[in-house]
Enzyme design. Sequence first.
Site, PDB file in Angstrom:
ATOM      1  NE  ARG A 114      -0.283   9.254  -0.118  1.00 32.88           N
ATOM      2  CZ  ARG A 114      -0.697  10.308   0.587  1.00 32.88           C
ATOM      3  NH1 ARG A 114      -1.524  10.152   1.597  1.00 32.88           N
ATOM      4  NH2 ARG A 114      -0.305  11.525   0.266  1.00 32.88           N
ATOM      5  NE  ARG A 170      -4.916  -0.224  10.643  1.00 33.59           N
ATOM      6  CZ  ARG A 170      -4.255   0.820  10.130  1.00 33.59           C
ATOM      7  NH1 ARG A 170      -4.596   1.322   8.964  1.00 33.59           N
ATOM      8  NH2 ARG A 170      -3.249   1.335  10.788  1.00 33.59           N
ATOM      9  NE  ARG A 183      -0.902   6.007   9.361  1.00 35.78           N
ATOM     10  CZ  ARG A 183      -0.987   5.372  10.520  1.00 35.78           C
ATOM     11  NH1 ARG A 183      -0.826   6.017  11.655  1.00 35.78           N
ATOM     12  NH2 ARG A 183      -1.233   4.075  10.547  1.00 35.78           N
ATOM     13  NE  ARG A 196      -2.695  -3.858  16.544  1.00 37.64           N
ATOM     14  CZ  ARG A 196      -1.795  -3.068  15.955  1.00 37.64           C
ATOM     15  NH1 ARG A 196      -0.534  -3.113  16.295  1.00 37.64           N
ATOM     16  NH2 ARG A 196      -2.159  -2.222  15.029  1.00 37.64           N
ATOM     17  CE  LYS A 229      -0.421   1.920  18.081  1.00 36.09           C
ATOM     18  NZ  LYS A 229      -1.576   2.484  17.336  1.00 36.09           N
TER      19      LYS A 229
END
Length: 222
Positions: free
Chosen positions: A164, A176, A131, A92, A17
């Site tokens: 990070r 999550r 990531r 959400r 996203k």
Amino acid sequence: MTKPAVLILLGPPGAGKGTQARMLEEDFGLVQLSTGDLLRAAVAAGTEAGGRAKAVMEAGQLVSDDIVLAILKERMGAPDVAKGIILDGFPRTAGQAAALDGLLEAAGQKVTAAVSLEVDDEAMVGRVAGRFTCAACGEGYHDEFKQPAVAGACDKCGGTAFKRRADDNAETVRERLQAYHAQTAPLIAHYEGQGVLQRVDAMGSIADIRAALSAIVTRVAA
Ligand code: AMP
């Protein structure tokens, strides 16, 4: 674009996203609005809302609708959003989706498109755990899939500091993902009912997903 677009990117953590929202900013001049980024900024700034959100975010759970809606409304009041927005990580919950519908209706607007980025959960753990981002400009990288062209220097701005996220570890990602399936995935039906849902296979390359999204935005918002 003739009218300001309101695009929603739906998908679990790691679906892409944020990466795709940044590309849509570049390609269409839209403004990325990430409630995760806004919350992390509130935590870093030590605001009251940030203080209430911090532990919830570290546990991989959802911050309460009242906190999220307050920071979102404040951001939506800024003049730059008049160009059109890409909502990244919002709404959400059903409550957030209803609140957004109300806000847009009051402004004579509606959701232009809600894009569901469709991925396999198991692959998301690896995507998220690897990531990192440039501390200066926010450009996203990945240990395996997207290293900077010159090691240690950001491709976009040349920055040499990277960071990070505290919640990008395998254990929190699983939390999550659970929160996504329990509370956010039902919104796919909400937007399907409004006739604005688009589904995109998001297991492919960043470039392929960018092309699929560009085609959608060109079709629905141009
Ligand atoms: P993200 O950067 O979108 O992955 O969000 C990181 C974390 O911020 C999430 O795991 C939640 O704890 C919190 N968060 C971000 N956006 C929302 C939202 N719309 N509603 C509730 N919590 C959110």
